[in-house]
Design a protein around this motif. Sequence first.
Motif, mmCIF file in Angstrom:
data_model
loop_
_atom_site.group_PDB
_atom_site.id
_atom_site.type_symbol
_atom_site.label_atom_id
_atom_site.label_comp_id
_atom_site.label_asym_id
_atom_site.label_seq_id
_atom_site.Cartn_x
_atom_site.Cartn_y
_atom_site.Cartn_z
ATOM 1 N N TYR A 59 -14.905 -16.846 -1.489
ATOM 2 C CA TYR A 59 -13.490 -17.147 -1.254
ATOM 3 C C TYR A 59 -12.610 -15.952 -1.594
ATOM 4 C CZ TYR A 59 -9.026 -19.590 -1.390
ATOM 5 O OH TYR A 59 -7.744 -19.982 -1.157
ATOM 6 N N VAL A 60 -12.880 -15.341 -2.737
ATOM 7 C CA VAL A 60 -12.064 -14.207 -3.189
ATOM 8 C C VAL A 60 -12.259 -12.997 -2.284
ATOM 9 C CG1 VAL A 60 -11.727 -12.546 -5.066
ATOM 10 C CG2 VAL A 60 -11.977 -14.981 -5.577
ATOM 11 N N ASN A 61 -13.475 -12.816 -1.795
ATOM 12 C CA ASN A 61 -13.798 -11.630 -0.994
ATOM 13 C C ASN A 61 -13.918 -11.938 0.493
ATOM 14 O OD1 ASN A 61 -14.532 -9.383 -3.126
ATOM 15 N ND2 ASN A 61 -15.446 -11.287 -3.870
ATOM 16 N N LEU A 62 -13.381 -13.084 0.922
ATOM 17 C CA LEU A 62 -13.572 -13.512 2.309
ATOM 18 C C LEU A 62 -13.062 -12.485 3.308
ATOM 19 C CD1 LEU A 62 -14.590 -15.775 4.116
ATOM 20 C CD2 LEU A 62 -12.332 -16.856 3.942
ATOM 21 N N ASP A 63 -11.886 -11.917 3.047
ATOM 22 C CA ASP A 63 -11.323 -10.931 3.971
ATOM 23 C C ASP A 63 -12.261 -9.746 4.162
ATOM 24 O OD1 ASP A 63 -9.212 -12.642 3.919
ATOM 25 O OD2 ASP A 63 -7.829 -11.299 2.884
ATOM 26 N N ASN A 64 -12.797 -9.222 3.041
ATOM 27 C CA ASN A 64 -13.698 -8.070 3.124
ATOM 28 C C ASN A 64 -15.025 -8.422 3.787
ATOM 29 O OD1 ASN A 64 -11.920 -6.261 1.909
ATOM 30 N ND2 ASN A 64 -12.597 -6.816 -0.155
ATOM 31 N N ASN A 96 -7.851 -3.884 8.241
ATOM 32 C CA ASN A 96 -7.657 -4.996 7.322
ATOM 33 C C ASN A 96 -7.840 -6.337 8.010
ATOM 34 O OD1 ASN A 96 -4.800 -6.020 8.224
ATOM 35 N ND2 ASN A 96 -4.616 -3.796 8.050
ATOM 36 N N VAL A 97 -8.227 -7.306 7.214
ATOM 37 C CA VAL A 97 -8.355 -8.692 7.667
ATOM 38 C C VAL A 97 -7.643 -9.571 6.650
ATOM 39 C CG1 VAL A 97 -9.939 -10.621 8.066
ATOM 40 C CG2 VAL A 97 -10.550 -8.327 8.848
ATOM 41 N N LYS A 98 -6.839 -10.498 7.141
ATOM 42 C CA LYS A 98 -6.151 -11.438 6.256
ATOM 43 C C LYS A 98 -6.385 -12.853 6.764
ATOM 44 C CE LYS A 98 -1.718 -12.511 4.074
ATOM 45 N NZ LYS A 98 -0.271 -12.154 3.979
ATOM 46 N N ILE A 99 -7.026 -13.661 5.940
ATOM 47 C CA ILE A 99 -7.350 -15.036 6.329
ATOM 48 C C ILE A 99 -6.549 -16.000 5.463
ATOM 49 C CG2 ILE A 99 -9.188 -16.764 6.481
ATOM 50 C CD1 ILE A 99 -11.131 -14.445 6.918
ATOM 51 N N GLU A 100 -5.841 -16.893 6.129
ATOM 52 C CA GLU A 100 -5.084 -17.941 5.440
ATOM 53 C C GLU A 100 -5.840 -19.246 5.608
ATOM 54 O OE1 GLU A 100 -2.592 -17.480 3.589
ATOM 55 O OE2 GLU A 100 -1.776 -15.530 4.144
ATOM 56 N N THR A 101 -6.656 -19.575 4.613
ATOM 57 C CA THR A 101 -7.519 -20.754 4.756
ATOM 58 C C THR A 101 -6.721 -22.049 4.827
ATOM 59 O OG1 THR A 101 -7.780 -20.805 2.347
ATOM 60 C CG2 THR A 101 -9.463 -19.638 3.614
ATOM 61 N N THR A 102 -5.574 -22.095 4.174
ATOM 62 C CA THR A 102 -4.787 -23.331 4.199
ATOM 63 C C THR A 102 -4.056 -23.522 5.523
ATOM 64 O OG1 THR A 102 -2.899 -22.190 3.190
ATOM 65 C CG2 THR A 102 -4.461 -23.291 1.704
ATOM 66 N N GLN A 103 -3.859 -22.416 6.253
ATOM 67 C CA GLN A 103 -3.149 -22.486 7.533
ATOM 68 C C GLN A 103 -4.093 -22.411 8.733
ATOM 69 O OE1 GLN A 103 0.198 -22.963 7.620
ATOM 70 N NE2 GLN A 103 0.160 -23.022 5.370
ATOM 71 N N ASN A 104 -5.380 -22.175 8.456
ATOM 72 C CA ASN A 104 -6.371 -22.016 9.536
ATOM 73 C C ASN A 104 -5.986 -20.880 10.488
ATOM 74 O OD1 ASN A 104 -7.964 -24.228 8.630
ATOM 75 N ND2 ASN A 104 -6.549 -25.639 9.642
ATOM 76 N N THR A 105 -5.485 -19.794 9.906
ATOM 77 C CA THR A 105 -5.114 -18.634 10.708
ATOM 78 C C THR A 105 -5.750 -17.381 10.120
ATOM 79 O OG1 THR A 105 -3.107 -18.218 9.423
ATOM 80 C CG2 THR A 105 -2.895 -19.641 11.366
ATOM 81 N N ALA A 106 -5.830 -16.363 10.953
ATOM 82 C CA ALA A 106 -6.345 -15.073 10.507
ATOM 83 C C ALA A 106 -5.647 -13.976 11.284
ATOM 84 C CB ALA A 106 -7.849 -14.984 10.715
ATOM 85 N N SER A 107 -5.521 -12.818 10.664
ATOM 86 C CA SER A 107 -4.992 -11.654 11.361
ATOM 87 C C SER A 107 -5.918 -10.469 11.103
ATOM 88 C CB SER A 107 -3.568 -11.326 10.894
ATOM 89 O OG SER A 107 -3.554 -10.992 9.522
ATOM 90 N N ILE A 108 -6.072 -9.656 12.122
ATOM 91 C CA ILE A 108 -6.946 -8.486 12.046
ATOM 92 C C ILE A 108 -6.117 -7.285 12.476
ATOM 93 C CG2 ILE A 108 -9.077 -7.417 12.861
ATOM 94 C CD1 ILE A 108 -9.997 -10.301 13.597
ATOM 95 N N GLY A 109 -6.019 -6.295 11.613
ATOM 96 C CA GLY A 109 -5.235 -5.108 11.927
ATOM 97 C C GLY A 109 -6.100 -3.873 12.066
ATOM 98 N N GLY A 110 -5.745 -3.046 13.037
ATOM 99 C CA GLY A 110 -6.410 -1.752 13.177
ATOM 100 C C GLY A 110 -7.850 -1.823 13.614
ATOM 101 N N LEU A 111 -8.181 -2.767 14.499
ATOM 102 C CA LEU A 111 -9.549 -2.830 15.021
ATOM 103 C C LEU A 111 -9.695 -1.769 16.121
ATOM 104 C CD1 LEU A 111 -11.548 -6.054 15.928
ATOM 105 C CD2 LEU A 111 -11.894 -3.888 17.091
ATOM 106 N N VAL A 112 -10.608 -0.840 15.886
ATOM 107 C CA VAL A 112 -10.807 0.269 16.819
ATOM 108 C C VAL A 112 -12.267 0.300 17.265
ATOM 109 C CG1 VAL A 112 -10.763 2.780 17.102
ATOM 110 C CG2 VAL A 112 -8.966 1.647 15.781
#
Length: 276
Positions: free
Chosen positions: A23-28, A50-66
Amino acid sequence: MKKILIALAAIILLVVAGLVYVYVNLDNIVKATIEEAGTRVTLADVTVDNVKIETTQNTASIGGLVVGNPDGFETDHAFSLGNISVRLDGSTLTSNTIRVIEVIVDAPSVTYELGQGSSNIATIQRNVESFVQRVSGPTGAGGDKADTAADDGSGTKVVIDNVYIRNGNVSVSAAMLQGKKLSSGLPEIHLKDIGKQEGGATPAQVAEEIITALNTAVFKSVSSLNVDGLLQGVGDLGKGVTGLIGGAATGTGGVVKDGAGAVGDAVKGLFGGSSE
């Protein structure tokens, strides 16, 4: 009995500790998974800022995917996918088929590089298709077990309701342009119901469908570019290009019809001959 209870308590603590770690390292963890799986499927280096996952909102964002380039191509990357946002159906997260409500890719940048008798985008598309075929295998025969396990691990598949790719641009690079670039906007792409008919798609199958759509859109943008304007003043380079492509030069190649216009037609023919 006391020893058994102590052992059970220890196991429970290990499980809890493992869940907390995940849970703590889910983004990584997700970031590393995208990079490893993406590189394996495309045969090009895939990196994520970077990856940011909002488990309570069921959303995720991914930045800088190359997505870099396959061997033999020289530009920095094939795709820089800007900002990616994902919205999930939380009720499906524990099932074997996860429903993704929406994926939005905003402001992607695509570099279309000509070389190796093809383009970097078409090469990546072929790499993905080859991977999917290798995993799937002949009908009834199964695929490569190692690749199958590496592809989806737990066997979880996805159905994606909508994929939007917006505000993108395309740049064209080729040795013949001597550092010059052609640029064009990328038309908006909207894909619907990926994996729905099959009851779910693997990550590699999703990548194949999206990259195929991107390749088609990129090809259309490239085919509409003003090559004539770009090549004005290029001079001897234009003669070399027309001679290379054929049909535009006469005799020993000393006479080129209509100057830059002929060069433009020749290069357009190179782009328009096939989607590669």
